[in-house]
Design a protein around this motif. Structure first.
Motif, PDB file in Angstrom:
ATOM      1  N   PHE A 232       0.608  -1.288  -0.177  1.00  0.00           N
ATOM      2  CA  PHE A 232      -0.144  -0.215  -0.148  1.00  0.00           C
ATOM      3  C   PHE A 232       0.774   1.325   0.166  1.00  0.00           C
ATOM      4  O   PHE A 232       0.314   2.228  -0.834  1.00  0.00           O
ATOM      5  CB  PHE A 232      -1.192  -0.458   1.387  1.00  0.00           C
ATOM      6  CG  PHE A 232      -1.835  -1.468   1.021  1.00  0.00           C
ATOM      7  CD1 PHE A 232      -2.974  -1.235   0.143  1.00  0.00           C
ATOM      8  CD2 PHE A 232      -1.641  -2.349   2.293  1.00  0.00           C
ATOM      9  CE1 PHE A 232      -3.868  -2.404   0.531  1.00  0.00           C
ATOM     10  CE2 PHE A 232      -2.068  -3.053   2.679  1.00  0.00           C
ATOM     11  CZ  PHE A 232      -3.333  -3.328   1.152  1.00  0.00           C
ATOM     12  N   TYR A 233       1.912   1.361   0.612  1.00  0.00           N
ATOM     13  CA  TYR A 233       3.223   2.562   0.822  1.00  0.00           C
ATOM     14  C   TYR A 233       4.307   2.263   0.509  1.00  0.00           C
ATOM     15  O   TYR A 233       4.663   3.703   0.179  1.00  0.00           O
ATOM     16  CB  TYR A 233       2.736   2.680   3.065  1.00  0.00           C
ATOM     17  CG  TYR A 233       1.673   2.267   3.450  1.00  0.00           C
ATOM     18  CD1 TYR A 233       0.810   3.468   3.695  1.00  0.00           C
ATOM     19  CD2 TYR A 233       1.303   1.103   4.380  1.00  0.00           C
ATOM     20  CE1 TYR A 233      -0.585   3.331   4.012  1.00  0.00           C
ATOM     21  CE2 TYR A 233       0.229   1.325   4.888  1.00  0.00           C
ATOM     22  CZ  TYR A 233      -0.800   2.056   4.985  1.00  0.00           C
ATOM     23  OH  TYR A 233      -1.417   1.954   5.715  1.00  0.00           O
ATOM     24  N   GLY A 234       4.220   1.209  -0.464  1.00  0.00           N
ATOM     25  CA  GLY A 234       5.641   1.715  -0.895  1.00  0.00           C
ATOM     26  C   GLY A 234       5.761   2.799  -1.601  1.00  0.00           C
ATOM     27  O   GLY A 234       7.084   3.583  -1.706  1.00  0.00           O
ATOM     28  N   GLU A 235       5.079   3.201  -2.513  1.00  0.00           N
ATOM     29  CA  GLU A 235       5.459   3.440  -3.749  1.00  0.00           C
ATOM     30  C   GLU A 235       5.306   5.859  -3.436  1.00  0.00           C
ATOM     31  O   GLU A 235       4.539   6.051  -3.795  1.00  0.00           O
ATOM     32  CB  GLU A 235       4.632   3.832  -4.882  1.00  0.00           C
ATOM     33  CG  GLU A 235       4.410   2.650  -5.115  1.00  0.00           C
ATOM     34  CD  GLU A 235       3.490   2.938  -6.586  1.00  0.00           C
ATOM     35  OE1 GLU A 235       2.991   3.318  -7.136  1.00  0.00           O
ATOM     36  OE2 GLU A 235       3.799   1.279  -7.517  1.00  0.00           O
ATOM     37  N   THR A 236       4.698   5.009  -2.355  1.00  0.00           N
ATOM     38  CA  THR A 236       3.815   6.783  -1.351  1.00  0.00           C
ATOM     39  C   THR A 236       5.493   7.565  -0.216  1.00  0.00           C
ATOM     40  O   THR A 236       5.032   8.750  -0.093  1.00  0.00           O
ATOM     41  CB  THR A 236       2.345   7.347  -0.600  1.00  0.00           C
ATOM     42  OG1 THR A 236       2.889   6.341   0.485  1.00  0.00           O
ATOM     43  CG2 THR A 236       1.893   6.100  -1.517  1.00  0.00           C
ATOM     44  N   ARG A 237       6.869   6.575  -0.361  1.00  0.00           N
ATOM     45  CA  ARG A 237       8.024   6.985   0.279  1.00  0.00           C
ATOM     46  C   ARG A 237       8.289   8.626   0.503  1.00  0.00           C
ATOM     47  O   ARG A 237       9.375   8.662   0.818  1.00  0.00           O
ATOM     48  CB  ARG A 237       8.268   6.195   1.216  1.00  0.00           C
ATOM     49  CG  ARG A 237       7.248   5.106   2.253  1.00  0.00           C
ATOM     50  CD  ARG A 237       8.004   3.726   2.132  1.00  0.00           C
ATOM     51  NE  ARG A 237       6.967   2.970   3.174  1.00  0.00           N
ATOM     52  CZ  ARG A 237       6.723   1.458   2.687  1.00  0.00           C
ATOM     53  NH1 ARG A 237       7.767   1.302   2.025  1.00  0.00           N
ATOM     54  NH2 ARG A 237       5.861   0.997   3.579  1.00  0.00           N
ATOM     55  N   GLU A 238       8.456   8.810  -1.078  1.00  0.00           N
ATOM     56  CA  GLU A 238       9.473   9.479  -0.850  1.00  0.00           C
ATOM     57  C   GLU A 238       9.317  10.791  -1.382  1.00  0.00           C
ATOM     58  O   GLU A 238       9.020  11.728  -1.429  1.00  0.00           O
ATOM     59  CB  GLU A 238       9.904   9.472  -3.162  1.00  0.00           C
ATOM     60  CG  GLU A 238      10.873   8.170  -3.447  1.00  0.00           C
ATOM     61  CD  GLU A 238      11.715   8.041  -1.875  1.00  0.00           C
ATOM     62  OE1 GLU A 238      12.116   8.629  -1.871  1.00  0.00           O
ATOM     63  OE2 GLU A 238      11.945   6.870  -1.542  1.00  0.00           O
ATOM     64  N   ARG A 239       7.170  11.022  -1.027  1.00  0.00           N
ATOM     65  CA  ARG A 239       6.092  12.079  -0.546  1.00  0.00           C
ATOM     66  C   ARG A 239       6.488  12.947   0.762  1.00  0.00           C
ATOM     67  O   ARG A 239       6.809  12.099   1.531  1.00  0.00           O
ATOM     68  CB  ARG A 239       5.174  11.920  -1.209  1.00  0.00           C
ATOM     69  CG  ARG A 239       4.476  11.205  -2.555  1.00  0.00           C
ATOM     70  CD  ARG A 239       4.509  12.187  -3.813  1.00  0.00           C
ATOM     71  NE  ARG A 239       3.542  13.505  -3.733  1.00  0.00           N
ATOM     72  CZ  ARG A 239       2.207  12.787  -4.191  1.00  0.00           C
ATOM     73  NH1 ARG A 239       2.344  11.767  -4.635  1.00  0.00           N
ATOM     74  NH2 ARG A 239       0.837  13.686  -3.782  1.00  0.00           N
ATOM     75  N   LYS A 240       6.388  14.220   0.026  1.00  0.00           N
ATOM     76  CA  LYS A 240       6.476  15.091   1.818  1.00  0.00           C
ATOM     77  C   LYS A 240       5.131  14.634   2.222  1.00  0.00           C
ATOM     78  O   LYS A 240       5.501  14.922   3.735  1.00  0.00           O
ATOM     79  CB  LYS A 240       7.154  15.998   1.189  1.00  0.00           C
ATOM     80  CG  LYS A 240       5.490  16.956   0.357  1.00  0.00           C
ATOM     81  CD  LYS A 240       5.766  18.641   0.301  1.00  0.00           C
ATOM     82  CE  LYS A 240       4.568  19.028  -0.140  1.00  0.00           C
ATOM     83  NZ  LYS A 240       4.889  20.501  -0.301  1.00  0.00           N
ATOM     84  N   GLU A 241       3.918  14.403   1.576  1.00  0.00           N
ATOM     85  CA  GLU A 241       3.209  14.024   2.517  1.00  0.00           C
ATOM     86  C   GLU A 241       3.710  12.818   3.798  1.00  0.00           C
ATOM     87  O   GLU A 241       2.703  12.983   5.007  1.00  0.00           O
ATOM     88  CB  GLU A 241       2.156  13.953   1.847  1.00  0.00           C
ATOM     89  CG  GLU A 241       1.914  15.326   0.887  1.00  0.00           C
ATOM     90  CD  GLU A 241       1.903  15.308  -0.409  1.00  0.00           C
ATOM     91  OE1 GLU A 241       3.003  14.681  -0.768  1.00  0.00           O
ATOM     92  OE2 GLU A 241       1.287  15.675  -1.212  1.00  0.00           O
ATOM     93  N   TYR A 242       3.964  11.931   3.074  1.00  0.00           N
ATOM     94  CA  TYR A 242       4.314  10.876   3.636  1.00  0.00           C
ATOM     95  C   TYR A 242       5.170  10.749   5.001  1.00  0.00           C
ATOM     96  O   TYR A 242       5.552  10.951   5.906  1.00  0.00           O
ATOM     97  CB  TYR A 242       5.090   9.642   2.887  1.00  0.00           C
ATOM     98  CG  TYR A 242       5.785   8.569   3.381  1.00  0.00           C
ATOM     99  CD1 TYR A 242       4.775   7.362   3.503  1.00  0.00           C
ATOM    100  CD2 TYR A 242       6.609   8.222   3.732  1.00  0.00           C
ATOM    101  CE1 TYR A 242       5.408   5.553   4.301  1.00  0.00           C
ATOM    102  CE2 TYR A 242       7.130   7.274   4.598  1.00  0.00           C
ATOM    103  CZ  TYR A 242       6.037   6.411   4.381  1.00  0.00           C
ATOM    104  OH  TYR A 242       6.830   5.153   5.516  1.00  0.00           O
ATOM    105  N   ARG A 243       6.268  12.047   4.864  1.00  0.00           N
ATOM    106  CA  ARG A 243       7.257  12.224   5.518  1.00  0.00           C
ATOM    107  C   ARG A 243       6.502  12.906   6.904  1.00  0.00           C
ATOM    108  O   ARG A 243       7.099  12.888   8.008  1.00  0.00           O
ATOM    109  CB  ARG A 243       8.332  12.860   5.476  1.00  0.00           C
ATOM    110  CG  ARG A 243       9.003  12.078   4.322  1.00  0.00           C
ATOM    111  CD  ARG A 243      10.923  12.813   3.893  1.00  0.00           C
ATOM    112  NE  ARG A 243      10.361  14.069   2.865  1.00  0.00           N
ATOM    113  CZ  ARG A 243      10.379  14.068   2.046  1.00  0.00           C
ATOM    114  NH1 ARG A 243      10.773  12.846   1.231  1.00  0.00           N
ATOM    115  NH2 ARG A 243      10.000  15.217   1.139  1.00  0.00           N
TER     116      ARG A 243
END
Length: 346
Positions: A328-339
């Motif tokens: 689910f979260y693998g492709e979102t980890r480079e986004r600032k929102e994720y951080r």
């Protein structure tokens, strides 16, 4: 309990007005043996217990100092321990507790009913045998109901699906249950507390049930189901001061996030991830024993020791999920929102 044997032998002997020598002669043992028993320096062989009890015309339980009330109290303590292990998913400890209890009280139907529950996966055939014995000999409807429900799972785990369904279909309909009927029979404070618990059960049943079926719906419908579940929790726990409600709301928001991310709706996914984080943060600030001010949940304090993982920190759990569940979260980890969301939980 065995310490009472000597005291009771002495008491019953004096009631019969006989000497230690006479008792020893009647039982076929030495005077010294009787003397040691009464001083609690030794105990009769287990094979002697029925003989001694028969001589004094008392039950073995009376000889041991086990009244029915005392036995009931001991069994309730064992069952309370079982409930604590069950609440924390400590299956092996639960099974060991039930085994030890049945060795102490082998004919107790309540402990037998817990055997059916505790062993319906590990030893389904044995659980079925014990359950059948209880159903044929016990007249306590609460115990029978507990056994009947768990026999369904025991038969399923034994591969007898048709039999499991047959028993399940014979279970009482909701409108024939104790919960429904007592709502009309009780009055005053008792009715209030009963209805409060029914509302709590309703929220849990909806929360659990949608998890069994949500994958059969479209993305929008899945999110709507999770939202409906949260709406029920908000209606019952309007103050966000109950740990269990926040835990389940968090899981609902996490479910919405995962459904959204799987469908490629990244912004929606972040929105629901943040809401899940908010629930976790509020949850972890609550005390170990929570006193809710919610209208429908004021019947007793909520003690977090009964949670599956007592006083768990949801922030850590959610953080771990976001970090490890690549699906689910693998492709979102480079986004600032994720951080940013991870920063909320760290």
């Amino acid at each position: 309990m065995s310490i009472l044997i000597g005291e009771n032998i002495r008491k019953f002997r004096k009631e019969k007005e006989i000497s230690q020598e006479t008792l020893a002669e009647r039982l076929g043992v030495t005077f010294q043996a009787v003397s040691r028993w009464e001083r609690s320096e030794g105990y009769p062989d287990i094979s002697m217990l029925p003989i001694i009890a028969g001589f004094f015309n008392v039950s073995t339980d009376e000889l041991l100092g086990i009244s029915q009330n005392r036995q009931d109290e001991e069994v309730e303590k064992i069952i309370l321990e079982c409930m604590q292990y069950d609440a924390h998913y400590a299956v092996e400890k639960l099974q060991d507790c039930v085994d030890k209890g049945l060795k102490m009280y082998p004919g107790n139907f309540k402990l037998m009913s817990w055997y059916v529950y505790a062993f319906q996966r590990k030893e389904p055939l044995k659980a079925i045998e014990v359950g059948a014995y209880v159903m044929n000999n016990c007249h306590n409807e609460e115990v029978r109901g507990f056994v009947r429900r768990n026999l369904v799972y025991a038969y399923r785990n034994n591969g007898q699906i048709d039999k499991a369904v047959e028993i399940a279909e014979a279970l009482p309909h909701y409108y024939d249950t104790r919960q429904d009927v007592l709502r009309d029979m009780l009055t005053g404070k008792e009715r209030l507390e009963h209805v409060q618990h029914m509302c709590i059960d309703l929220a849990y049943e909806f929360w659990l049930s949608i998890r069994k079926i949500y994958d059969q719906y479209s993305t929008d419908e899945q999110i709507e189901l999770f939202q409906k579940s949260n709406a029920i929790y908000d209606a019952i726990y309007e103050n966000d001061d109950m740990p269990i409600a926040l835990s389940r709301k968090m899981r609902n928001y996490q479910g919405m996030a995962e459904v959204s991310l799987k469908a490629g709706r990244i912004e929606d996914g972040f929105k629901y991830m943040e809401k899940a984080a908010d629930c976790a943060i509020i949850h972890d600030k609550l005390p170990k024993k929570a006193y809710s001010k919610c209208i429908l949940f004021s019947c007793h304090p909520y003690d977090r020791k009964w949670e599956a993982k007592p006083c768990i920190e949801l922030k850590k759990e959610l953080l771990s999920d976001f970090e490890t569940e690549d699906e689910f979260y693998g492709e979102t980890r480079e986004r600032k929102e994720y951080r940013q969301i991870m920063g909320m939980l760290d």
